[in-house]
Design an enzyme around this catalytic site. Structure first.
Site, short mmCIF file in Angstrom:
data_model
loop_
_atom_site.label_atom_id
_atom_site.label_comp_id
_atom_site.label_asym_id
_atom_site.label_seq_id
_atom_site.Cartn_x
_atom_site.Cartn_y
_atom_site.Cartn_z
N ARG A 153 55.21 19.70 103.41
CA ARG A 153 55.13 20.99 102.74
C ARG A 153 53.74 21.56 103.02
O ARG A 153 52.88 21.59 102.16
CB ARG A 153 55.34 20.78 101.24
CG ARG A 153 55.85 21.99 100.50
CD ARG A 153 56.16 21.66 99.06
NE ARG A 153 57.40 20.95 98.89
CZ ARG A 153 58.60 21.48 99.02
NH1 ARG A 153 58.74 22.74 99.32
NH2 ARG A 153 59.67 20.74 98.85
N LYS A 158 64.53 35.50 103.60
CA LYS A 158 64.87 34.17 103.10
C LYS A 158 66.34 34.20 102.71
O LYS A 158 66.71 34.86 101.74
CB LYS A 158 64.00 33.79 101.90
CG LYS A 158 64.27 32.39 101.40
CD LYS A 158 63.32 32.02 100.29
CE LYS A 158 63.38 30.55 99.93
NZ LYS A 158 64.73 30.03 99.71
N ARG A 178 70.52 25.04 104.90
CA ARG A 178 69.66 24.86 106.07
C ARG A 178 70.37 23.98 107.08
O ARG A 178 70.92 22.94 106.72
CB ARG A 178 68.35 24.22 105.65
CG ARG A 178 67.38 24.11 106.79
CD ARG A 178 66.01 24.06 106.27
NE ARG A 178 64.99 24.00 107.28
CZ ARG A 178 63.70 24.02 106.98
NH1 ARG A 178 63.33 24.08 105.73
NH2 ARG A 178 62.80 23.97 107.92
N GLU A 184 60.16 36.79 107.54
CA GLU A 184 61.59 36.62 107.79
C GLU A 184 62.34 36.70 106.48
O GLU A 184 61.82 36.26 105.46
CB GLU A 184 61.84 35.22 108.39
CG GLU A 184 62.22 35.22 109.83
CD GLU A 184 62.23 33.80 110.41
OE1 GLU A 184 62.24 33.67 111.61
OE2 GLU A 184 62.21 32.84 109.62
N GLU A 238 69.76 28.98 109.02
CA GLU A 238 70.39 28.92 107.70
C GLU A 238 71.83 29.42 107.86
O GLU A 238 72.06 30.48 108.43
CB GLU A 238 69.59 29.82 106.74
CG GLU A 238 70.01 29.71 105.30
CD GLU A 238 69.25 28.64 104.51
OE1 GLU A 238 68.46 27.86 105.10
OE2 GLU A 238 69.45 28.59 103.29
N PHE A 277 66.19 30.36 113.11
CA PHE A 277 64.76 30.69 112.97
C PHE A 277 63.81 29.69 113.63
O PHE A 277 62.59 29.82 113.47
CB PHE A 277 64.38 30.93 111.51
CG PHE A 277 64.81 29.86 110.55
CD1 PHE A 277 64.17 28.63 110.54
CD2 PHE A 277 65.82 30.10 109.64
CE1 PHE A 277 64.55 27.65 109.64
CE2 PHE A 277 66.22 29.12 108.73
CZ PHE A 277 65.57 27.89 108.74
P1 AMP Z 1 63.41 26.50 98.83
O1 AMP Z 1 64.74 25.83 98.98
O2 AMP Z 1 63.36 27.53 97.76
O3 AMP Z 1 62.28 25.49 98.80
O4 AMP Z 1 63.15 27.33 100.18
C1 AMP Z 1 63.15 26.75 101.44
C2 AMP Z 1 64.51 26.88 102.07
O5 AMP Z 1 64.80 28.23 102.37
C3 AMP Z 1 64.62 26.21 103.42
O6 AMP Z 1 64.85 24.84 103.30
C4 AMP Z 1 65.80 26.91 104.06
O7 AMP Z 1 67.01 26.27 103.70
C5 AMP Z 1 65.81 28.27 103.37
N1 AMP Z 1 65.57 29.42 104.27
C6 AMP Z 1 66.19 30.60 104.15
N2 AMP Z 1 65.78 31.48 105.07
C7 AMP Z 1 64.86 30.85 105.83
C8 AMP Z 1 64.04 31.24 106.93
N3 AMP Z 1 64.09 32.48 107.45
N4 AMP Z 1 63.19 30.31 107.43
C9 AMP Z 1 63.11 29.06 106.89
N5 AMP Z 1 63.85 28.64 105.84
C10 AMP Z 1 64.72 29.52 105.31
#
Ligand code: AMP
Length: 588
Positions: free
Chosen positions: A450, A256, A261, A254, A306, A347
């Site tokens: 996690r 990102k 979120r 998917e 998101e 998602f």
């Molecule tokens: P990070 O903040 O770098 O740890 O990445 C995780 C975050 O990516 C999640 O908490 C979501 O806010 C965001 N995110 C963006 N796109 C997606 C997706 N397709 N599925 C899940 N999380 C996503």
């Protein structure tokens, strides 16, 4: 229960640094509490008067507290401030103030836990003119009845910092010890119950009244957010694909998205939106709420997605920093919504029609999600995705979305990532997204964890400044542009430029036009669709990884290099050295 008894617990917790001892102190307190005391205790041992997702706050700042201490004790604010500065804790200053107080109330009332709790909670309800004074009066009233130790903890509770070293884990373990057998399974059961309720009061009561079965009955409830599942970081796309799922399991790729979120709770027309930190941001996103009301057909559901902002004129994505302005905004919300409109990319589906889906596979949950979205919609979308079904042996064939070339298998230098998967990753980056999320389609939802069921991949290496050495005309729509560029760094020993890779993505048409114009003026030789150029144009390049490679003069090759920008401010003498490339290679 007398407040002094709770203060005694705080003091004992503060007196030990051992986690085991802290757990034992809490276990004893929880076991001894009656049914009315238990929820209060559970809340107050962490000094939290409100659930994190309610917008209520006590609204008492340090300076108001300082005034309340002065009012209750007759000690001057300057003196209080001095102690505060010395000890770094206004609770200590309150204790000192009570010890040295110059005035007393006529009748001392003994503080009770319930009394302190109710008085403080009421603070959040004061609004408008005179509410500051009323808050000061309530805190001062409590302090007048307090002894120095009680004053210390009343003030710390007001300010939200108890300083007794209790985290969620201590409370969890104490509940498992007090009401279950304290085993690892008991701890896991308590943790799980907390992740779906986010409320240790409920968890403690359920454990006490119903044991393990009571905990298992706790489930998602609408408008009480669940902790979200967290992603692990994959160093590379191939590594992520290998780690996220076994060969017999399916994988979802998917985009990102770089936004906020959102956990969306819906019951009929009632919609609330919570962030990853469980804050309620419903008021800040009326447009997202309207889109959900209109396009989510389910009466009762919890969805995840998101929220991403874009520029209304260019429709380009706006970075998270710009969107975050909307979260902070408390007024002129409609104006802000037209300045930075949003799209919600969904998602997951955690709950549907009275049933929690946490223990279902991602495949089932996504099926549920697809089933509740109306067909016509713009501001609400299923997150851009591509499915890789279970591999047959080592061969993971793809099924839908994207182009259909290649299979994911052991062939090729990228192991598990085939051309179409890589193209999907590049498409995500090219359209301004952060990277990809890789999700195990056979996995359940693990709130607050996690676990490796969800991995994120994004280019993270420090960018390099590299110079264009050769170029090639692109194919297809961009065939008028020099879009394939060889990049070089400097060998500090010889002063020569040596190549480290070839670039083909990351630029907009506009950027490519500018690049082509610059490069055309520097051509030294033409051969078919290839040109050699004077090494003059410096680019900032991102990439996923550096590999050893015999293909280029440097002995290294960038994997998935991406154009960031033209460094018009740099010349060929400023490009990164081979030493830096080597060091980055060794550090990764
Ligand atoms: P990070 O903040 O770098 O740890 O990445 C995780 C975050 O990516 C999640 O908490 C979501 O806010 C965001 N995110 C963006 N796109 C997606 C997706 N397709 N599925 C899940 N999380 C996503």
């Amino acid at each position: 229960m007398k407040y002094a008894e709770l203060v005694d617990i705080y003091r004992r917790l503060d007196a030990t640094s051992s986690g085991l001892e802290k757990t034992a102190i809490l276990t004893e307190a929880f076991s001894a509490a009656d049914e009315h005391q238990l929820p209060l205790l559970v809340k107050l041992v962490r000094g939290r008067l409100y659930a994190p997702w309610t917008s209520e706050e006590l609204g008492v700042s340090s300076s108001l507290t300082q005034r309340a201490i002065a009012k209750a004790t007759g000690v001057s604010e300057a003196e209080i401030e001095e102690t505060w500065r010395e000890t770094g804790d206004l609770g200590d200053a309150a204790a000192a103030g009570i010890t040295n107080r110059t005035q007393r109330t006529l009748v001392d009332t003994e503080l009770t836990v319930r009394g302190v709790h109710d008085a403080l909670r009421e603070l959040a309800t004061y609004e408008g003119a005179g509410s500051e004074e009323r808050r000061i009066d309530v805190v001062a009233g409590l302090l007048s009845d307090a002894d120095p130790e009680e004053a210390r903890y009343v003030v710390r509770t007001v300010l939200g910092h108890l300083r007794v070293g209790i985290g969620d884990g201590t409370v969890r373990d104490a509940i498992a010890d007090a009401f279950l057998d304290g085993s690892e399974e008991a701890v896991t059961a308590v943790e799980r119950a907390y992740q779906v309720t986010n409320d240790y009061r409920e968890v403690a009561q359920a454990a006490r009244d119903g044991g393990r079965d009571g905990l298992a009955e706790l489930d998602i409830e609408l408008f009480r957010p669940v902790e979200v599942m967290l992603a692990r970081k994959a160093e590379t796309l191939s590594g992520g694909l290998e780690d996220v799922a076994a060969p017999e399991e399916g994988v979802l790729l998917e985009y990102k998205f770089d936004g906020v979120r959102a956990q969306i709770h819906k019951r009929g027309a009632d919609v609330r939106v919570f962030t990853r930190r469980l804050e309620d941001v419903t008021e800040q996103f009326p447009d997202a709420v309207a889109a959900i009301r209109e396009h989510v057909t389910a009466q009762r559901c919890v969805l995840e997605g998101e929220i991403v902002g874009y520029d209304p004129d260019t429709r380009a994505l706006v970075p998270f920093q710009a969107l975050s302005k909307r979260i902070k905004r408390k007024y002129d919300i409609a104006e802000m919504a037209s300045e930075i409109p949003v799209v919600v990319h969904l998602f997951d589906c955690l709950y549907l029609a009275g049933r929690a889906l946490l223990d279902e596979s991602a495949r089932e949950r996504l099926g549920a999600l697809d089933g509740v979205l109306s067909p016509e919609r713009e501001e609400l979308e299923r997150a851009t995705h591509r499915t890789l079904p279970p591999a047959d042996g080592a061969n993971r064939e793809k099924s839908d979305g994207g182009s259909s070339d290649g299979s994911i298998g052991s062939d090729g230098e990228d192991g598990a990532a085939d051309d179409a998967t890589r193209a999907f990753y590049e498409a995500a980056l090219d359209t301004g997204h952060e990277g990809l999320m890789l999700k195990n389609l056979d996995a359940t939802y693990q709130p607050g964890r996690r676990v490796g069921y969800m991995m994120k991949v994004k280019p993270v290496m420090e960018p390099l400044d590299l110079v264009v050495t050769r170029a090639q005309w692109s194919e297809g729509r961009r065939s008028d542009f020099l879009g394939r560029l060889f990049l070089g760094c400097r060998n500090p020993e010889t002063g020569e430029i040596v190549e480290v890779g070839r670039l083909a993505t990351g630029y907009t048409d506009e950027e490519l036009r500018e690049l082509t114009a610059r490069l055309e003026g520097l051509v030294t030789e033409r051969e078919g669709r290839r040109v050699d150029v004077e090494p003059e144009v410096v680019l900032e390049i991102e990439y996923e990884e550096i590999q050893r490679s015999p293909e280029y003069g440097s002995g290294f090759a960038l994997r998935f290099p991406r154009f960031e920008r033209i460094r018009v401010d740099l010349g060929p003498e400023d490009v990164d050295s081979l030493d830096r490339v080597r060091r980055l290679y060794e550090d990764q």
